[in-house]
Design a protein around this motif. Structure first.
Motif, PDB file in Angstrom:
ATOM      1  N   LYS A   1       0.826  -1.225   0.000  1.00 51.65           N
ATOM      2  CA  LYS A   1       0.000   0.000   0.000  1.00 51.65           C
ATOM      3  C   LYS A   1       0.854   1.266   0.000  1.00 51.65           C
ATOM      4  CE  LYS A   1      -4.368  -1.470   1.917  1.00 51.65           C
ATOM      5  NZ  LYS A   1      -5.329  -1.292   2.999  1.00 51.65           N
ATOM      6  N   ASP A   2       1.990   1.178   0.665  1.00 50.74           N
ATOM      7  CA  ASP A   2       2.874   2.355   0.764  1.00 50.74           C
ATOM      8  C   ASP A   2       3.869   2.424  -0.394  1.00 50.74           C
ATOM      9  OD1 ASP A   2       1.539   2.749   3.048  1.00 50.74           O
ATOM     10  OD2 ASP A   2       3.135   2.078   4.408  1.00 50.74           O
ATOM     11  N   ASP A   3       3.688   1.557  -1.360  1.00 55.20           N
ATOM     12  CA  ASP A   3       4.587   1.569  -2.533  1.00 55.20           C
ATOM     13  C   ASP A   3       6.043   1.335  -2.167  1.00 55.20           C
ATOM     14  OD1 ASP A   3       3.534   1.571  -4.959  1.00 55.20           O
ATOM     15  OD2 ASP A   3       3.182   3.740  -5.071  1.00 55.20           O
ATOM     16  N   LYS A   4       6.270   0.552  -1.178  1.00 57.32           N
ATOM     17  CA  LYS A   4       7.646   0.250  -0.782  1.00 57.32           C
ATOM     18  C   LYS A   4       8.051  -1.103  -1.365  1.00 57.32           C
ATOM     19  CE  LYS A   4       7.636   2.850   3.501  1.00 57.32           C
ATOM     20  NZ  LYS A   4       7.381   2.744   4.930  1.00 57.32           N
TER      21      LYS A   4
ATOM     22  N   LYS B   1       1.383  -6.666  -5.600  1.00 56.27           N
ATOM     23  CA  LYS B   1       2.104  -5.387  -5.587  1.00 56.27           C
ATOM     24  C   LYS B   1       1.723  -4.520  -6.794  1.00 56.27           C
ATOM     25  CE  LYS B   1       6.658  -3.366  -4.995  1.00 56.27           C
ATOM     26  NZ  LYS B   1       6.010  -2.209  -4.383  1.00 56.27           N
ATOM     27  N   LYS B   2       1.248  -5.201  -7.826  1.00 56.57           N
ATOM     28  CA  LYS B   2       0.918  -4.444  -9.044  1.00 56.57           C
ATOM     29  C   LYS B   2      -0.375  -3.635  -8.878  1.00 56.57           C
ATOM     30  CE  LYS B   2       3.146  -7.795 -12.024  1.00 56.57           C
ATOM     31  NZ  LYS B   2       2.904  -9.049 -12.740  1.00 56.57           N
ATOM     32  N   ASN B   3      -1.173  -3.984  -7.876  1.00 54.74           N
ATOM     33  CA  ASN B   3      -2.423  -3.232  -7.682  1.00 54.74           C
ATOM     34  C   ASN B   3      -2.619  -2.927  -6.207  1.00 54.74           C
ATOM     35  OD1 ASN B   3      -4.928  -2.130  -7.718  1.00 54.74           O
ATOM     36  ND2 ASN B   3      -6.016  -3.989  -8.410  1.00 54.74           N
ATOM     37  N   LYS B   4      -2.058  -1.812  -5.824  1.00 55.60           N
ATOM     38  CA  LYS B   4      -2.091  -1.494  -4.394  1.00 55.60           C
ATOM     39  C   LYS B   4      -3.487  -1.097  -3.909  1.00 55.60           C
ATOM     40  CE  LYS B   4      -0.716   3.345  -4.544  1.00 55.60           C
ATOM     41  NZ  LYS B   4       0.208   4.321  -4.026  1.00 55.60           N
ATOM     42  N   LYS B   5      -4.406  -0.906  -4.862  1.00 57.72           N
ATOM     43  CA  LYS B   5      -5.771  -0.554  -4.440  1.00 57.72           C
ATOM     44  C   LYS B   5      -6.710  -1.764  -4.467  1.00 57.72           C
ATOM     45  CE  LYS B   5      -5.573   4.285  -5.379  1.00 57.72           C
ATOM     46  NZ  LYS B   5      -5.965   5.400  -6.228  1.00 57.72           N
ATOM     47  N   SER B   6      -6.147  -2.927  -4.679  1.00 60.45           N
ATOM     48  CA  SER B   6      -6.990  -4.116  -4.743  1.00 60.45           C
ATOM     49  C   SER B   6      -7.720  -4.335  -3.409  1.00 60.45           C
ATOM     50  CB  SER B   6      -6.118  -5.335  -5.055  1.00 60.45           C
ATOM     51  OG  SER B   6      -6.852  -6.504  -4.774  1.00 60.45           O
TER      52      SER B   6
ATOM     53  N   ASP C   1      -7.231  -5.390   1.711  1.00 59.23           N
ATOM     54  CA  ASP C   1      -7.957  -5.077   2.949  1.00 59.23           C
ATOM     55  C   ASP C   1      -8.526  -6.357   3.569  1.00 59.23           C
ATOM     56  OD1 ASP C   1      -7.544  -2.411   3.058  1.00 59.23           O
ATOM     57  OD2 ASP C   1      -9.355  -1.870   1.931  1.00 59.23           O
ATOM     58  N   TYR C   2      -9.065  -7.202   2.686  1.00 52.93           N
ATOM     59  CA  TYR C   2      -9.678  -8.413   3.222  1.00 52.93           C
ATOM     60  C   TYR C   2      -8.625  -9.321   3.878  1.00 52.93           C
ATOM     61  CZ  TYR C   2     -11.707 -12.873   3.978  1.00 52.93           C
ATOM     62  OH  TYR C   2     -12.092 -14.015   4.614  1.00 52.93           O
TER      63      TYR C   2
ATOM     64  N   ARG D   1     -17.589  -2.286   8.502  1.00 49.33           N
ATOM     65  CA  ARG D   1     -17.191  -1.095   7.732  1.00 49.33           C
ATOM     66  C   ARG D   1     -16.608  -1.527   6.379  1.00 49.33           C
ATOM     67  NH1 ARG D   1     -12.469   1.086   8.222  1.00 49.33           N
ATOM     68  NH2 ARG D   1     -12.050   0.122  10.243  1.00 49.33           N
ATOM     69  N   LEU D   2     -15.718  -2.500   6.411  1.00 49.78           N
ATOM     70  CA  LEU D   2     -15.078  -2.950   5.174  1.00 49.78           C
ATOM     71  C   LEU D   2     -16.095  -3.628   4.243  1.00 49.78           C
ATOM     72  CD1 LEU D   2     -11.787  -4.359   6.721  1.00 49.78           C
ATOM     73  CD2 LEU D   2     -11.951  -2.446   5.136  1.00 49.78           C
ATOM     74  N   LEU D   3     -17.038  -4.332   4.865  1.00 48.45           N
ATOM     75  CA  LEU D   3     -18.076  -5.014   4.080  1.00 48.45           C
ATOM     76  C   LEU D   3     -18.890  -3.993   3.275  1.00 48.45           C
ATOM     77  CD1 LEU D   3     -19.857  -7.493   3.378  1.00 48.45           C
ATOM     78  CD2 LEU D   3     -21.045  -7.142   5.523  1.00 48.45           C
ATOM     79  N   LYS D   4     -19.242  -2.894   3.941  1.00 48.78           N
ATOM     80  CA  LYS D   4     -20.021  -1.855   3.259  1.00 48.78           C
ATOM     81  C   LYS D   4     -19.228  -1.271   2.100  1.00 48.78           C
ATOM     82  CE  LYS D   4     -23.081  -0.196   6.808  1.00 48.78           C
ATOM     83  NZ  LYS D   4     -23.160   0.741   7.909  1.00 48.78           N
ATOM     84  N   LYS D   5     -17.952  -1.106   2.344  1.00 44.55           N
ATOM     85  CA  LYS D   5     -17.093  -0.443   1.366  1.00 44.55           C
ATOM     86  C   LYS D   5     -16.790  -1.351   0.162  1.00 44.55           C
ATOM     87  CE  LYS D   5     -12.371   0.755   1.524  1.00 44.55           C
ATOM     88  NZ  LYS D   5     -11.212   0.851   2.386  1.00 44.55           N
TER      89      LYS D   5
END
Lengths: 750, 351
Positions: A117-120, A136-141, A145-146, A184-188
């Motif tokens: 997530k921090d691109d490290k 690592k190729k998709n830090k917004k996947s 979070d899950y 919260r994560l479920l809603k998102k």
């Protein structure tokens, strides 16, 4: 021959079989019918188990303490957890998934996710994991979070119950925070699969928080009609049942309808969830027969009804009643085979253990009648494709109830029915045919070598050890009853189990003579050719027996003929001030075989006879060490004939060692050596003191030190007195005083 | 298939009220002698005012309360049926926590785990006691140990006894009749005192047994060594009944919630001789599946028999028991036997 005794000894173990299957072996009954002793749970599994064990994918496969439902249906389309991750992540790399998702530690995975997530750069341990590289190729996947959330839940939802502690979770606050985070994560989350997974984790958190009503409500809301293509859906059903079951336990009583609904939940989870074994059969006590009847009434689904009858048959409903019910629903249900296997197993085990005489002839009982009726119903059901199995079981039951003629007819009938092409069944039928052949035996068969050997060859060809042993046993009895001692001995030696402990010395001599007998008839030659016991083994047993009788020279000769003898664990001539069996084994690993020990004892005795005091002393040490108190008790204890023998006084007695030490004493004038010998004699006295029957008291349970009996004290402490009065100046005396607290106490008090 | 008839609610209430009043009247008499006690052998503790009224009337001041059983559960030892306090025992009652451990559990546990088991039991009792809000003076272990399990059980008791000292608890253990007769074989448990269980003495499994709960002839075979028994003994006597179910002359189940009336009033059963019944056909009864020809032996206890048992024991005993406990507290049984009869049992022990 003492073979009658041998026979009695051997047959004792099998009395259970003989008495329970009275009609099986009527010849034995006269000898044993009055026996009431408990000879232990020995029985034959005459019908080979390997063939009636179900494969692990069969319904109601049991293993250890667990019972499994219908698992791994090859036609099932529901994915398992790994498969669904493969789909979700579009990856076939099972190892990478396993390592990252299932086997990673919380800290390691959280570190990885945070670095993505921090691109490290990826942490070193994940650098080479293809899945980590992919993530690592998709830090917004949303998977990140899950995974982070699920890993944080893991420690809370996989903890093992400690039944002795309170059931409250150790970190209730942390779990509640996770619940909030999960919602919260479920809603998102927009990903359907991950949404289901969040719900699953939330359900688990509720469960491990002990919020069982919430579990049931959450399950009803999110899972009961779910089409989630993941087997975790059935795990969720298991949590639903588990929660309901725990709530039910807290109620004083429960209406039958509610219990029935609980059984439906159990059957639903049990049959669909491959990991949801019933681990504790004890839990099934909660349900009684009526509950299962109610549950079966409350559903229209045939499979569910079948599952209910199966579950009921485990504890509350007689198996044949359940079998009858299932037959009405589906005569080809695979569960029927499971019940029949269980009935077969029970008949082999429990019924063969019915050695106590009872007032009722079981085979004339109503229960037996009903069992046979249920099987008959299956065997004539035209819709059943496995009618041969029913018919075979009927034949087997006819056999164990002594209806041999009927059994043979039923067996022939079985081979004509649908299902008879099954190879396992054909093998079972072959065994049963052989068993029925045995029932035709009488003294005439001994004169019909051709027929007998043909039947024996068939038994060997079947390759079922229990059938072979049982057959040999029957023939041995027949030989004994007809005075064919040579054949009897040879058969006795042919048994598959270890018979060494049952042989006395005369038995061994007689077996030896039978082995060497050159004038064998056809049957004896066949038995000799097929017997398991070899001459070399018999000679080693002879050596062991002679060693236990302290006949060292003859024992050595027997060992030489055997070409083998066992290694002793330590030096059998070594002695200490304080005996320490285990120290000697640890510190002085053995380099003596039994043969070498016997030869050494012969040599030492000869030298002692010539006046060598050291040899006499060592010879006495050898005798001391092979008693229970010595370091080499294993030299003879394993070869004593029975428990009674190991408890025999001679094993505990110093009656051989003590005079041997006296002989050594007479051969020396060295005061140091004399002191040492007196001390060993004192040890002999102490051992006799300890094993003297009058010394036993229940007070010893309290571990209290009992005061020495003054009279016994004088009787058993003569050498202590001699040491104190005559050898107080020796170095050995001082050393013994320091090391032996008994001696020190004696010297101080007296 | 329950046999009892439903009566109007009001009639039931009147019936109870009269009965309670009669019980109070009948039992309101003072006695000296052993401490009057009962066993409470249920999983949930629900005693309420009407129960205490009965107990008060019988001057019961001590309750031996089963806290939990220890048995093999799967591949572990587990406390089973842990007591749940739905109500708390009246504060004036002296509570003795009891723990039953099965022989199967002792056979299963390795020697090396005995101390840890004692520690678990000790702390589990502590935790359950904490809910009571009162000190406990004694705890009791119940086990029908065998020669095979003796050494493990005694080693367990020794450890537990040491732990009990930290709380000033006495440790007692139940003693069965065969243990009185064969102390050399069965040993004397290392505890502070024993509780002689003067019941369950017959051969339950035998279809030839007439009453396995209490049989004075059987008992007489076991009591000759009672005067020499080196442990101070309290006395537990039976106040229960049950039905023993046989199938093909083999014991199938103990039906403790069934009684003679249940069998008498259901057409599923036919009365045979004396206390035996037989199932006419297959069927369900009180939730259980019955097979045709199953046989049932009703075993009940008559107060007079209990009094005879007391007389027999007191003729042998050098020192009378300090505590006399009846097994077990069950409002149904109390009503059946009547408080007056029970009081007479206690009185017989006050000689």
């Amino acid at each position: 021959m003492k073979s009658k005794l041998i026979l009695a000894g051997i047959l004792k173990r099998f009395t259970a079989l003989l008495l329970s299957s009275a009609v099986l072996c009527s010849g034995f009954i006269q000898s044993f019918a009055c026996s009431t002793e408990d000879y232990g749970p020995y029985y034959y599994n005459l019908i080979p188990e390997s063939d009636n064990n179900w494969d692990p994918y069969a319904p109601y496969y049991s293993w250890g303490y667990s019972l499994f439902g219908r698992s791994d249906d090859p036609n099932a389309t529901v994915l398992n957890n790994m498969e669904s991750w493969q789909v979700e992540l579009k990856s076939d790399n099972v190892e990478a998934i396993r390592s990252l998702i299932f086997e990673s530690s919380e800290s390691s995975l959280l570190q990885l996710i945070s670095s993505i997530k921090d691109d490290k750069a990826l942490p070193k341990e994940w650098e080479n994991n293809p899945l980590a590289q992919q993530l690592k190729k998709n830090k917004k996947s949303p998977v990140l979070d899950y995974l982070s959330f699920a890993k944080k839940c893991e420690k809370h939802v996989t903890r093992e119950s400690n039944w002795w502690e309170n059931s409250e979770p150790s970190d209730e606050t942390g779990m509640h925070q996770l619940l909030e985070e999960g919602e919260r994560l479920l809603k998102k989350c927009k990903d359907k699969e991950l949404k289901e997974r969040y719900r699953y984790q939330i359900l688990r958190l509720h469960f491990y928080l002990g919020e069982y009503q919430a579990v049931n409500a959450y399950y009803a809301q999110h899972f009961s009609d779910s089409k989630w293509n993941n087997k975790l859906r059935f795990q969720a059903a298991n949590y639903d049942f588990g929660a309901a079951f725990r709530l039910a336990h807290k109620q004083d009583s429960m209406p039958p309808a509610e219990k029935a609904s609980l059984i439906l939940k159990l059957s639903n989870a049990f049959q669909n969830c491959e990991d949801c074994a019933i681990t504790y059969f004890e839990d099934l006590h909660f349900f009684n027969a009526q509950d299962y009847f109610e549950a079966a009434r409350s559903t229209e689904l045939p499979q569910q009804k079948i599952d209910i009858w199966m579950l009921g048959s485990l504890r509350s409903i007689p198996p044949h009643v359940a079998l009858d019910k299932i037959l009405d629903i589906d005569p080809n249900a695979p569960e029927i085979r499971s019940i029949m296997d269980r009935m077969l197993e029970n008949s082999q085990q429990e019924r063969f253990l019915r050695y106590e005489s009872t007032l009722t002839d079981y085979f004339a009982s109503e229960e037996w009648n009903q069992i046979c009726m249920a099987l008959r119903k299956g065997s004539i059901n035209k819709k059943a494709t496995d009618r041969a199995q029913f018919s075979f079981l009927l034949a087997y039951f006819d056999y164990i109830s002594g209806k041999f003629h009927q059994a043979r007819k039923e067996l022939e009938n079985a081979s004509l029915l649908p299902g008879s092409e099954n190879l396992a069944l054909q093998h079972q039928q072959r065994v049963l045919r052989s068993l029925l052949d045995l029932e035709t035996w009488n003294s005439k068969i001994l004169n019909n070598a051709h027929l007998l050997i043909g039947q024996l060859n068939e038994v060997l060809a079947i390759n079922h050890p229990e059938l072979t042993e049982y057959t040999f046993r029957r023939l041995e009895e027949l030989a004994s009853n007809n005075g064919q001692m040579n054949l009897e001995r040879l058969l006795f030696a042919s048994m598959y189990r270890d018979i060494e402990s049952e042989l006395s010395y005369p038995d061994i001599l007689m077996l030896e003579s039978s082995f060497k007998n050159q004038e064998k008839n056809v049957i004896e030659r066949w038995v000799s050719k097929n017997q398991k016991l070899k001459m070399s083994t018999l000679m080693e047993w002879k050596g062991n027996t002679l060693l236990a009788m302290h006949r060292f020279e003859e024992a050595a000769e027997a060992y030489k003929q055997a070409g083998h003898s066992s290694m002793l664990n330590t030096d059998p001539l070594h002695i200490r001030i304080n005996d320490c069996h285990d120290c000697d084994h640890r510190e002085l690993p053995g380099h003596y075989t039994q043969l070498r020990f016997c030869e050494e004892m012969v040599y030492l005795n000869n030298e002692a006879e010539k006046g060598n005091a050291l040899s006499a002393f060592q010879y006495a040490n050898g005798l001391y060490n092979i008693t229970w108190f010595g370091n080499s008790r294993d030299a003879i204890s394993y070869h004593l004939q029975s428990e009674e023998e190991t408890e025999h006084p001679s094993f505990y007695s110093m009656s051989l060692a003590y005079p041997a030490y006296e002989r050594a004493l007479k051969l020396t004038r060295d005061p140091e050596f004399k002191a040492k010998i007196h001390f060993m004699m004192a040890k002999c006295e102490q051992n006799e003191y300890d094993t003297d029957g009058s010394n036993v008291s229940y007070h010893s349970y309290y571990g209290e030190d009992l005061p020495c009996d003054p009279i016994k004290n004088q009787e058993f402490r003569k050498n202590f007195l001699i040491l104190k009065k005559q050898f107080a100046n020796t170095e050995f005396y001082k050393m013994a005083l320091k090391e032996c607290s008994y001696f020190e106490h004696y010297v101080r008090v007296h | 298939m329950y046999a009892r008839t439903d009566k109007p609610v009001i009639l039931k209430s009147w019936h109870k009220l009269i009965l309670v009043s009669l019980l109070w009247w009948a039992c309101n008499s003072k006695n000296k002698g052993p401490v009057h006690a009962f066993y409470h052998w249920k999983t949930t503790f629900t005693l309420g005012p009407s129960d205490y009224q009965k107990l008060d009337s019988m001057e019961v001041s001590r309750l031996y309360v089963r806290y939990f059983d220890i048995d093999k559960y799967g591949d572990k030892l587990k406390p089973l049926g842990v007591i749940e306090w739905k109500s708390l025992p009246a504060s004036k009652l002296d509570i003795v926590p009891c723990v039953f451990i099965t022989n199967r559990a002792l056979q299963f546990i390795p020697d090396t785990a005995i101390q840890s088991l004692a520690l678990h039991v000790y702390s589990k009792i502590q935790k359950l006691n904490a809910q009571l809000n009162r000190p406990v003076k004694e705890i009791q272990m119940d086990c029908d140990w065998s020669p095979e399990t003796k050494s493990k059980y005694f080693s367990f008791l020794e450890t537990l006894k040491v732990l009990c000292r930290q709380e000033n608890w006495l440790l007692s253990a139940t003693i069965r009749l065969h243990q009185i007769k064969f102390p050399q074989t069965t040993g004397i448990p290392p505890v502070d005192r024993g509780m002689l269980m003067y019941y369950n003495m017959g051969d339950l499994k035998s279809p030839n047994e007439t009453n396995s709960i209490l049989n004075l002839e059987t008992a007489a075979q076991y009591t000759s060594k009672l005067p020499e028994y080196p442990l101070e003994l309290d006395l537990a006597l039976p106040l229960f009944s049950w039905v023993v179910q046989f199938r093909n002359d083999e014991l199938l189940a103990l039906r403790s919630a069934w009684n003679k009336e249940d069998l008498q009033n259901d057409t599923l059963f036919v009365h045979q001789q004396k206390n035996w019944y037989q199932a006419r056909t297959n069927g369900l009864f009180k939730g259980e599946y019955i097979l045709k020809n199953d046989r049932f032996r009703v075993e009940e206890i008559q107060p007079d028999l209990v009094k005879q048992a007391i007389n027999h024991l007191y003729s042998l005993w050098k020192t009378n028991p300090v505590n006399l406990s009846l097994f077990h507290y069950n409002p149904y049984e109390i009503e059946t036997y009547s408080c007056r009869n029970i009081e007479e049992i206690y009185r017989a022990a006050s000689q």
